[in-house]
Every structure is written in structure tokens, then in C-alpha cells.
Motif scaffolding. Structure first.
Motif, short mmCIF file in Angstrom:
data_model
loop_
_atom_site.label_atom_id
_atom_site.label_comp_id
_atom_site.label_asym_id
_atom_site.label_seq_id
_atom_site.Cartn_x
_atom_site.Cartn_y
_atom_site.Cartn_z
N ALA A 38 0.84 -1.20 0.00
CA ALA A 38 0.00 0.00 0.00
C ALA A 38 0.87 1.25 0.00
O ALA A 38 1.89 1.30 0.69
N GLY A 39 0.48 2.23 -0.79
CA GLY A 39 1.21 3.48 -0.84
C GLY A 39 2.36 3.49 -1.84
O GLY A 39 3.09 4.48 -1.95
N SER A 40 2.52 2.41 -2.60
CA SER A 40 3.64 2.32 -3.54
C SER A 40 3.51 3.26 -4.73
O SER A 40 4.50 3.51 -5.43
N SER A 41 2.34 3.83 -4.93
CA SER A 41 2.13 4.67 -6.12
C SER A 41 2.96 5.95 -6.10
O SER A 41 3.16 6.56 -7.15
N ASP A 42 3.47 6.35 -4.94
CA ASP A 42 4.32 7.55 -4.92
C ASP A 42 5.74 7.24 -5.41
O ASP A 42 6.52 8.16 -5.67
N VAL A 43 6.07 5.97 -5.58
CA VAL A 43 7.40 5.56 -6.03
C VAL A 43 7.34 4.78 -7.34
O VAL A 43 8.10 5.03 -8.26
N PHE A 44 6.42 3.83 -7.42
CA PHE A 44 6.33 3.00 -8.63
C PHE A 44 5.59 3.77 -9.71
O PHE A 44 4.42 4.08 -9.57
#
Length: 157
Positions: A38-44
Motif C-alpha cells: 500500500a502506498g507504492s504509487s508515490d514511487v512505482f
């Protein structure tokens, strides 16, 4: 699932680095491992699954000459895949994977051979080949995914 994907995301987050993947034999496993958190969208930023040679050329700009001269499973194609993932994304770091997960292979390209590329904006791309051996398709793919995550971790300054 190991702690490796979380480590990659945490380190990239601190460094302000976005990540892209270009995967062939792993079929998106690296992207899946990162986005499972969860929250990976700021990096991936994005992932490319380019299983066919046509998709490698169309989506990543791999040259027909590289595919003809070196073959899809080669460090040259891995380099072009990683560079293409950077070009076709808004990421600063990209990893690529192309290999022979098995079963099968040949005298020249044995089962378990996987080539990796790591491209970082402003730096010379790194490539390497790992001979995992004929471990079976699932294990080769799993080890290739883990190795790609380790490469990403090493590429974040």
C-alpha cells in the motif's frame, strides 16, 4: 514475500526516485511485488511487460539489430529495455529482465540464464547476466524477481 520490496520503496521514497520496470520472463512479478505494498504509487511509476520481441521494439525501442545480433536474452537487449523504460516513463530508475525461465533452453542459451539491466537518469546503464541454472520455471522467475529488486535497491543513491 520478503522485506525487499518495502526496502526498495522506502529507499526510493527518501531519495525522491520513481521506478519503472521492463520485464520479459518474469511477466510483471517485480511490478506486482512493489505494488502489493500500500502506498507504492508515490514511487512505482509504471511497468512494461514485453514478452514478445515485437513488444520490446514497440514499447521500449529495442532495436531489431540487437534482437538479431544478440537475441532477446542478452545484456544488450536488457540494456535497451532498461533505457527504453526510462525514456517511456517519468521514472528516474528502471530495471529490466529478460531470460529463459524454462523448461528448455539451448546449448548457447541455457535454461536459467537471465540478463538484467539497470538504468538511472544521468548514469551509464549497468547490465549483468545471472546463471540461475535449471531450477524449474517458478524458481528461476522468483530468483530473477528478487535479483531485480536487489539491483533496484543498489541503484538508489
Amino acid at each position: 514475500m520478503s522485506a525487499l520490496p518495502a526496502q526498495v520503496l522506502d529507499k526510493a521514497r527518501v531519495a525522491g526516485v520513481k521506478i519503472a520496470t521492463a520485464e520479459s520472463c518474469t511477466g510483471g512479478m517485480v511490478a506486482a511485488a512493489l505494488t502489493e505494498i500500500a502506498g507504492s504509487s508515490d514511487v512505482f511509476e509504471r511497468g512494461f511487460v514485453t514478452y514478445s520481441n515485437a513488444s520490446k521494439m514497440q514499447m521500449l525501442g529495442v532495436t531489431p539489430a540487437a534482437l538479431t545480433e544478440f537475441g532477446a536474452v542478452s545484456e544488450e537487449v536488457a540494456r535497451q529495455m532498461a533505457e527504453g523504460a526510462l525514456r517511456q516513463s517519468e521514472a528516474q530508475l528502471a530495471v529490466s529482465i529478460t531470460g529463459i525461465a524454462g523448461p528448455g533452453g539451448s546449448e548457447f542459451k541455457p535454461e536459467g540464464r537471465v540478463c538484467f539491466g539497470l538504468a538511472r537518469q544521468g548514469q551509464t546503464p549497468r547490465v549483468e547476466t545471472v546463471e540461475f541454472g535449471a531450477l524449474g520455471r517458478d524458481k528461476v522467475r522468483q530468483r530473477a524477481m528478487e535479483h531485480a529488486l536487489s539491483l533496484l535497491l543498489s541503484g538508489i543513491n
